[in-house]
Design an enzyme around this catalytic site. Structure first.
Site, PDB file in Angstrom:
ATOM      1  N   SER A 130       0.865  -1.185   0.000  1.00  0.00           N
ATOM      2  CA  SER A 130       0.000   0.000   0.000  1.00  0.00           C
ATOM      3  C   SER A 130       0.899   1.231   0.000  1.00  0.00           C
ATOM      4  CB  SER A 130      -0.856   0.013   1.262  1.00  0.00           C
ATOM      5  OG  SER A 130      -1.476   1.268   1.424  1.00  0.00           O
ATOM      6  N   TYR A 151      -1.500   0.242  10.859  1.00  0.00           N
ATOM      7  CA  TYR A 151      -1.802  -0.187   9.479  1.00  0.00           C
ATOM      8  C   TYR A 151      -0.600   0.100   8.584  1.00  0.00           C
ATOM      9  CZ  TYR A 151      -3.730  -0.629   4.840  1.00  0.00           C
ATOM     10  OH  TYR A 151      -3.926  -1.001   3.532  1.00  0.00           O
ATOM     11  N   GLY A 167      -2.851   3.358  -3.821  1.00  0.00           N
ATOM     12  CA  GLY A 167      -3.321   4.436  -2.947  1.00  0.00           C
ATOM     13  C   GLY A 167      -4.801   4.237  -2.699  1.00  0.00           C
ATOM     14  N   VAL A 175      -8.326   3.299  -3.094  1.00  0.00           N
ATOM     15  CA  VAL A 175      -9.124   2.406  -3.952  1.00  0.00           C
ATOM     16  C   VAL A 175     -10.499   2.311  -3.300  1.00  0.00           C
ATOM     17  CG1 VAL A 175      -9.270   0.144  -5.056  1.00  0.00           C
ATOM     18  CG2 VAL A 175      -7.034   1.014  -4.348  1.00  0.00           C
ATOM     19  N   PHE A 224     -12.911  -1.304   1.813  1.00  0.00           N
ATOM     20  CA  PHE A 224     -11.762  -1.030   2.679  1.00  0.00           C
ATOM     21  C   PHE A 224     -12.095  -0.072   3.833  1.00  0.00           C
ATOM     22  CE2 PHE A 224      -8.091   1.659   3.685  1.00  0.00           C
ATOM     23  CZ  PHE A 224      -7.131   0.724   4.000  1.00  0.00           C
TER      24      PHE A 224
END
Ligand code: 8X3
Length: 250
Positions: free
Chosen positions: A137, A150, A181, A183, A187
């Site tokens: 990510s 995260y 980045g 999306v 999420f």
């Protein structure tokens, strides 16, 4: 991709689901892994019995090895592993964050990805052939406020990818990572535990990437000639400059 055997974790939703449908359309034989039986059933109905469906949680070490070690003979020689499973849980400063959220992210995004890789590797090592693509990510390249654990989990994915690439280099096994980045998938909904309003705000005023666009990039990484390795690919929407600077149109 015709008849290539490809294992995808987290295949029942988001980027994993989009990737499964993209690669299926290319004629690949997929091993689709997920936690949720009902979701995988839907995928099975959609893609048909040509593929294998494995239900396990990447956090469950025993279940990971059992499922992968017991694949039918015809699916044992995995050409490509796409380590996609993983999520964000919470977006809080360290001193306020929930320890269970931290455990979930470290256990799935980091340890789970490592278990799956370790379970798949013996087959690739024996054949001196194979390809691994990890879902990192932009959050693993730069830290953003409250991203603490995260971001750490995705930085670990980045470094594990680099370590794998070094260790597997003598064996001719390709290892790369893609770092998306913003999306727009489930999420943020998962991160904010179902808070729709807060999730929507993440993508407000910006044309976020779609899961299909990430799947297209994965297909590109998989399709380049075997002597080429897309080692590290950062994929951002044009409106995003880095992990925390976005040009939001009001
Ligand atoms: C997802 C990208 O920027 O939402 O890994 O953390 S971001």
């Amino acid at each position: 991709m015709k008849n290539k055997i490809i294992l995808i974790t987290g295949a029942s939703s988001g980027i994993g689901y989009a990737t499964a449908t993209r690669f299926a359309a290319e004629g690949a034989r997929l091993i689709l892994c997920g936690r949720r039986k009902e979701k995988l059933e839907l995928l099975k109905q959609e893609l048909g019995g040509y593929h294998q469906f494995l239900i396990f949680d990447v956090r469950d070490k025993k279940a990971v090895f059992k499922a992968i070690n017991n694949l039918p003979e015809a699916f044992k020689k995995i050409d490509l592993l796409i380590n996609n499973a993983g999520n964000a849980h919470g977006l809080d400063p360290v001193h306020k964050a929930d320890l269970d959220d931290w455990d979930t992210m470290i256990d799935a995004n980091v340890k789970g990805l490592m278990y799956v890789t370790k379970a798949v590797l013996p087959g690739m090592v024996a054949l001196k052939k194979g390809h691994i693509i990890n879902l990192g990510s932009i959050a693993g390249k730069e830290v953003y406020p409250n991203g603490n654990v995260y971001c750490s989990s995705k930085a670990a994915v980045d470094f594990f990818t680099q370590g794998l690439r070094i260790d597997l280099n003598p064996l001719g096994i390709r290892v790369g990572a893609i770092h998306p980045g913003l999306v727009e998938t489930e999420f943020s909904n998962v991160r904010f535990k179902g808070d729709e309003k807060r999730s929507k705000r993440v993508y407000e005023g910006i044309q976020a990437l779609t899961a299909d666009e990430v799947a297209d990039a994965l297909l590109y990484m998989a399709k380049v000639p075997e002597k080429v390795n897309v080692a590290d690919l950062i994929l951002l929407p044009t409106g995003q400059a880095n992990a925390y600077i976005n040009n939001r149109i009001k």
